[in-house]
Design a protein around this motif. Structure first.
Motif, PDB file in Angstrom:
ATOM      1  N   TYR A 112      11.318  -1.158   4.371  1.00  0.00           N
ATOM      2  CA  TYR A 112      10.923   0.029   3.625  1.00  0.00           C
ATOM      3  C   TYR A 112      12.046   0.545   2.737  1.00  0.00           C
ATOM      4  O   TYR A 112      11.785   1.081   1.653  1.00  0.00           O
ATOM      5  CB  TYR A 112      10.443   1.120   4.578  1.00  0.00           C
ATOM      6  CG  TYR A 112       9.000   0.938   4.995  1.00  0.00           C
ATOM      7  CD1 TYR A 112       7.968   1.064   4.069  1.00  0.00           C
ATOM      8  CD2 TYR A 112       8.660   0.632   6.311  1.00  0.00           C
ATOM      9  CE1 TYR A 112       6.647   0.888   4.432  1.00  0.00           C
ATOM     10  CE2 TYR A 112       7.339   0.459   6.685  1.00  0.00           C
ATOM     11  CZ  TYR A 112       6.328   0.579   5.741  1.00  0.00           C
ATOM     12  OH  TYR A 112       5.019   0.401   6.109  1.00  0.00           O
ATOM     13  N   ALA A 113      13.272   0.396   3.164  1.00  0.00           N
ATOM     14  CA  ALA A 113      14.396   0.863   2.337  1.00  0.00           C
ATOM     15  C   ALA A 113      14.403   0.160   0.991  1.00  0.00           C
ATOM     16  O   ALA A 113      14.537   0.790  -0.070  1.00  0.00           O
ATOM     17  CB  ALA A 113      15.714   0.627   3.067  1.00  0.00           C
ATOM     18  N   ASP A 114      14.229  -1.158   1.019  1.00  0.00           N
ATOM     19  CA  ASP A 114      14.214  -1.924  -0.225  1.00  0.00           C
ATOM     20  C   ASP A 114      13.003  -1.551  -1.077  1.00  0.00           C
ATOM     21  O   ASP A 114      13.104  -1.422  -2.301  1.00  0.00           O
ATOM     22  CB  ASP A 114      14.203  -3.425   0.076  1.00  0.00           C
ATOM     23  CG  ASP A 114      15.510  -3.905   0.688  1.00  0.00           C
ATOM     24  OD1 ASP A 114      16.513  -3.161   0.615  1.00  0.00           O
ATOM     25  OD2 ASP A 114      15.534  -5.018   1.244  1.00  0.00           O
ATOM     26  N   LEU A 115      11.873  -1.370  -0.419  1.00  0.00           N
ATOM     27  CA  LEU A 115      10.641  -1.012  -1.125  1.00  0.00           C
ATOM     28  C   LEU A 115      10.785   0.341  -1.812  1.00  0.00           C
ATOM     29  O   LEU A 115      10.437   0.503  -2.993  1.00  0.00           O
ATOM     30  CB  LEU A 115       9.491  -0.987  -0.121  1.00  0.00           C
ATOM     31  CG  LEU A 115       8.100  -0.529  -0.537  1.00  0.00           C
ATOM     32  CD1 LEU A 115       7.071  -1.200   0.359  1.00  0.00           C
ATOM     33  CD2 LEU A 115       7.929   0.985  -0.420  1.00  0.00           C
ATOM     34  N   VAL A 116      11.295   1.318  -1.072  1.00  0.00           N
ATOM     35  CA  VAL A 116      11.433   2.675  -1.608  1.00  0.00           C
ATOM     36  C   VAL A 116      12.410   2.704  -2.776  1.00  0.00           C
ATOM     37  O   VAL A 116      12.146   3.310  -3.823  1.00  0.00           O
ATOM     38  CB  VAL A 116      11.894   3.645  -0.487  1.00  0.00           C
ATOM     39  CG1 VAL A 116      12.334   4.984  -1.066  1.00  0.00           C
ATOM     40  CG2 VAL A 116      10.777   3.848   0.534  1.00  0.00           C
ATOM     41  N   THR A 117      13.536   2.029  -2.610  1.00  0.00           N
ATOM     42  CA  THR A 117      14.549   1.996  -3.669  1.00  0.00           C
ATOM     43  C   THR A 117      14.008   1.305  -4.918  1.00  0.00           C
ATOM     44  O   THR A 117      14.200   1.792  -6.043  1.00  0.00           O
ATOM     45  CB  THR A 117      15.811   1.267  -3.169  1.00  0.00           C
ATOM     46  OG1 THR A 117      16.318   1.943  -2.018  1.00  0.00           O
ATOM     47  CG2 THR A 117      16.874   1.248  -4.247  1.00  0.00           C
ATOM     48  N   LYS A 118      13.340   0.173  -4.736  1.00  0.00           N
ATOM     49  CA  LYS A 118      12.775  -0.573  -5.868  1.00  0.00           C
ATOM     50  C   LYS A 118      11.728   0.253  -6.605  1.00  0.00           C
ATOM     51  O   LYS A 118      11.578   0.129  -7.829  1.00  0.00           O
ATOM     52  CB  LYS A 118      12.162  -1.885  -5.375  1.00  0.00           C
ATOM     53  CG  LYS A 118      11.672  -2.798  -6.491  1.00  0.00           C
ATOM     54  CD  LYS A 118      11.144  -4.112  -5.929  1.00  0.00           C
ATOM     55  CE  LYS A 118      10.647  -5.017  -7.048  1.00  0.00           C
ATOM     56  NZ  LYS A 118      10.133  -6.321  -6.515  1.00  0.00           N
TER      57      LYS A 118
ATOM     58  N   LEU B 186       0.833  -1.204   0.000  1.00  0.00           N
ATOM     59  CA  LEU B 186       0.000   0.000   0.000  1.00  0.00           C
ATOM     60  C   LEU B 186       0.868   1.255   0.000  1.00  0.00           C
ATOM     61  O   LEU B 186       0.573   2.222  -0.706  1.00  0.00           O
ATOM     62  CB  LEU B 186      -0.933   0.001   1.214  1.00  0.00           C
ATOM     63  CG  LEU B 186      -1.960  -1.137   1.287  1.00  0.00           C
ATOM     64  CD1 LEU B 186      -2.726  -1.075   2.601  1.00  0.00           C
ATOM     65  CD2 LEU B 186      -2.918  -1.082   0.107  1.00  0.00           C
ATOM     66  N   VAL B 187       1.950   1.240   0.774  1.00  0.00           N
ATOM     67  CA  VAL B 187       2.854   2.391   0.821  1.00  0.00           C
ATOM     68  C   VAL B 187       3.555   2.567  -0.525  1.00  0.00           C
ATOM     69  O   VAL B 187       3.677   3.688  -1.036  1.00  0.00           O
ATOM     70  CB  VAL B 187       3.878   2.235   1.957  1.00  0.00           C
ATOM     71  CG1 VAL B 187       4.982   3.292   1.840  1.00  0.00           C
ATOM     72  CG2 VAL B 187       3.196   2.360   3.312  1.00  0.00           C
ATOM     73  N   ALA B 188       4.014   1.468  -1.120  1.00  0.00           N
ATOM     74  CA  ALA B 188       4.680   1.549  -2.422  1.00  0.00           C
ATOM     75  C   ALA B 188       3.756   2.151  -3.473  1.00  0.00           C
ATOM     76  O   ALA B 188       4.170   3.015  -4.263  1.00  0.00           O
ATOM     77  CB  ALA B 188       5.145   0.159  -2.855  1.00  0.00           C
ATOM     78  N   ASP B 189       2.513   1.723  -3.473  1.00  0.00           N
ATOM     79  CA  ASP B 189       1.546   2.255  -4.433  1.00  0.00           C
ATOM     80  C   ASP B 189       1.310   3.745  -4.216  1.00  0.00           C
ATOM     81  O   ASP B 189       1.189   4.520  -5.178  1.00  0.00           O
ATOM     82  CB  ASP B 189       0.212   1.494  -4.319  1.00  0.00           C
ATOM     83  CG  ASP B 189       0.307   0.063  -4.816  1.00  0.00           C
ATOM     84  OD1 ASP B 189       1.288  -0.264  -5.517  1.00  0.00           O
ATOM     85  OD2 ASP B 189      -0.601  -0.727  -4.496  1.00  0.00           O
TER      86      ASP B 189
END
Length: 235
Positions: A137-143, A108-111
């Motif tokens: 979250y670091a991996d999610l944000v970077t991706k 949900l945050v990534a979207d």
């Protein structure tokens, strides 16, 4: 109940209660019978998630969470929600234990990041030391194409104090410290700051001004819970 959702709660209890308060704040049916059916498990004795992530010799919270899922799955809820960011460290293991969907706060945050920010924007992370260390979250944000800004050691100490001393121990929303932390992220030129801890979301719920740009993972989960419940409980 034939159609309902299940809340894996108790991490901590005040944060879980705030999730319910926000659910009530955003959903206003015209009768008792029009409200959603749900099952709440407030498993307060689940071991601390950050303690385990930082040192695997500590009790593993996944064991208790898996127990909850195995107990609830035969009741056949339509979906699970888990209003604890740090517990998403165990997300894949928990999802593999059931055929019932577990809603991911991370997704949900990534979207939301992709929907609201320009590519390459800086994103702050306001979360427990365990969530920061896990790189969830670091991996999610970077991706997703953004730049993560994690807290310095001093800033993390302030965040930990807000979460554990103010909210978990004293049930207090320390708005002064909360705004000081967000001000420090602002000074680092972030476009927004992820509130990646439901205790921080509790403080945000008490903020009358909300002058800083944030993405509150708990509030996104509330909205998604309402959306899914509207769909599943119309069956």
């Amino acid at each position: 109940m034939k159609h309902f959702f299940a809340i894996l709660g108790g991490m901590g209890t005040l944060a879980t209660t705030n999730f319910l308060v926000e659910l009530n704040r955003h959903f206003h049916p015209d009768s008792d019978q029009a409200y959603f059916d749900y099952l709440l498990v407030n498993h307060a004795t689940i071991p601390d998630r950050t303690d385990y992530i930082l040192d695997h010799s500590n009790p593993n919270p996944a064991e208790a969470l898996l127990e909850d899922i195995k107990q609830i799955t035969p009741l056949r809820p339509d979906f699970f929600v888990m209003p604890c960011n740090t517990a998403h460290y165990f997300f894949d293991e928990l999802q593999q234990a059931t055929d019932i969907p577990l809603v991911s706060m991370l997704t949900l945050v990534a979207d939301e990041l992709k929907r609201t920010l320009p590519a390459g924007a800086k994103v702050g992370l306001f979360a427990t030391k365990g969530t920061v260390r896990s790189k969830l979250y670091a991996d999610l944000v970077t991706k997703a194409g953004f730049e993560i800004v994690e807290p310095s050691e001093d800033l993390q100490q302030a965040i930990t104090s807000l979460i554990y001393d103010d909210v978990k121990e004293h049930s207090q929303a320390n708005l002064k410290l909360y705004e000081e932390i967000l001000e420090e992220f602002k000074a680092l030129s972030v476009a927004t700051t992820i509130l990646g801890c439901t205790e921080v979301s509790y403080v945000n719920s008490h903020d009358p001004i909300r002058q800083y740009p944030i993405i509150d993972a708990e509030k996104l989960l509330v909205k998604e819970t309402i959306r899914l419940a509207h769909i599943t409980q119309k069956k």
